[in-house]
Scaffold this motif. Structure first.
Motif, PDB file in Angstrom:
ATOM      1  N   LEU A  78      32.683  71.148  86.926  1.00  0.00           N
ATOM      2  CA  LEU A  78      32.905  71.425  88.249  1.00  0.00           C
ATOM      3  C   LEU A  78      33.219  70.065  88.884  1.00  0.00           C
ATOM      4  N   ASP A  79      32.793  69.040  88.554  1.00  0.00           N
ATOM      5  CA  ASP A  79      33.075  67.505  89.168  1.00  0.00           C
ATOM      6  C   ASP A  79      34.292  67.376  88.876  1.00  0.00           C
ATOM      7  N   SER A  80      34.858  67.425  87.416  1.00  0.00           N
ATOM      8  CA  SER A  80      36.287  67.100  87.303  1.00  0.00           C
ATOM      9  C   SER A  80      37.280  68.088  87.961  1.00  0.00           C
ATOM     10  N   ALA A  81      36.942  69.420  88.142  1.00  0.00           N
ATOM     11  CA  ALA A  81      37.840  70.207  88.661  1.00  0.00           C
ATOM     12  C   ALA A  81      37.859  69.800  90.238  1.00  0.00           C
ATOM     13  N   ILE A  82      36.781  69.692  90.766  1.00  0.00           N
ATOM     14  CA  ILE A  82      36.890  68.932  92.366  1.00  0.00           C
ATOM     15  C   ILE A  82      37.802  67.958  92.447  1.00  0.00           C
ATOM     16  N   VAL A  83      37.576  66.715  91.470  1.00  0.00           N
ATOM     17  CA  VAL A  83      38.416  65.541  91.540  1.00  0.00           C
ATOM     18  C   VAL A  83      39.871  66.120  91.390  1.00  0.00           C
ATOM     19  N   ALA A  84      40.040  66.859  90.411  1.00  0.00           N
ATOM     20  CA  ALA A  84      41.448  67.288  90.126  1.00  0.00           C
ATOM     21  C   ALA A  84      42.080  67.898  91.284  1.00  0.00           C
ATOM     22  N   VAL A  85      41.396  68.949  92.156  1.00  0.00           N
ATOM     23  CA  VAL A  85      42.051  69.465  93.284  1.00  0.00           C
ATOM     24  C   VAL A  85      42.197  68.481  94.390  1.00  0.00           C
ATOM     25  N   ASN A  86      41.203  67.754  94.435  1.00  0.00           N
ATOM     26  CA  ASN A  86      41.312  66.741  95.707  1.00  0.00           C
ATOM     27  C   ASN A  86      42.501  65.737  95.361  1.00  0.00           C
ATOM     28  N   SER A  87      42.877  65.477  94.171  1.00  0.00           N
ATOM     29  CA  SER A  87      44.062  64.488  94.058  1.00  0.00           C
ATOM     30  C   SER A  87      45.204  65.341  93.826  1.00  0.00           C
ATOM     31  N   SER A  88      45.307  66.562  94.070  1.00  0.00           N
ATOM     32  CA  SER A  88      46.521  67.317  94.309  1.00  0.00           C
ATOM     33  C   SER A  88      47.256  67.364  95.492  1.00  0.00           C
TER      34      SER A  88
END
Length: 129
Positions: A78-88
């Motif tokens: 989940l932490d990785s997914a949040i970082v990925a979405v925020n970087s998009s």
């Protein structure tokens, strides 16, 4: 802000984006999960690293995962997914009414990142979204 709107896991659709462990969760908290009895949950329910998960749950699928190895792995995903979405970036702006945007696009919302504006006139108790 990250919000879950549906309490049912769909691992087949979510795994490529979220990771296999995270996709199995309908509810996952980091600081514990509380409940208004009785809730029916369709997927795993857990919390990591805080193991506090309350009670009053009925599972149609999945199980309780209070700071288990599965919940810990899901929290990392989940932490990785949040970082990925925020970087998009901000995503595709679709106005304040998701239902109207969806209707105008053939009734389909394709996978992607979307920005939905606030609708100050929305009656959240009576509007059909």
């Amino acid at each position: 802000m990250f919000a879950a709107l549906v309490c049912s896991a769909s691992p087949a659709l979510a795994s490529p984006i979220l990771g296999q462990d995270l996709a199995s969760f309908a509810v996952l908290g980091a600081s514990g999960v509380t409940n208004v009895p009785t809730s029916t949950i369709g997927g795993n329910l857990g919390s990591a690293p805080n193991a506090s998960v309350g009670s009053g749950y009925v599972f149609s699928s999945g199980s309780l995962q209070a700071n288990t190895a599965l919940a810990q792995a899901a929290q990392l995903q989940l932490d990785s997914a949040i970082v990925a979405v925020n970087s998009s970036g901000p995503g595709t702006a679709i106005g304040s009414r998701l239902d109207a945007w969806q209707a105008g696009h053939g009734g389909v919302i394709t996978p992607g990142t979307y920005t939905v504006g606030a609708d100050p006139t929305a009656n959240l108790m009576n509007d059909n979204f």
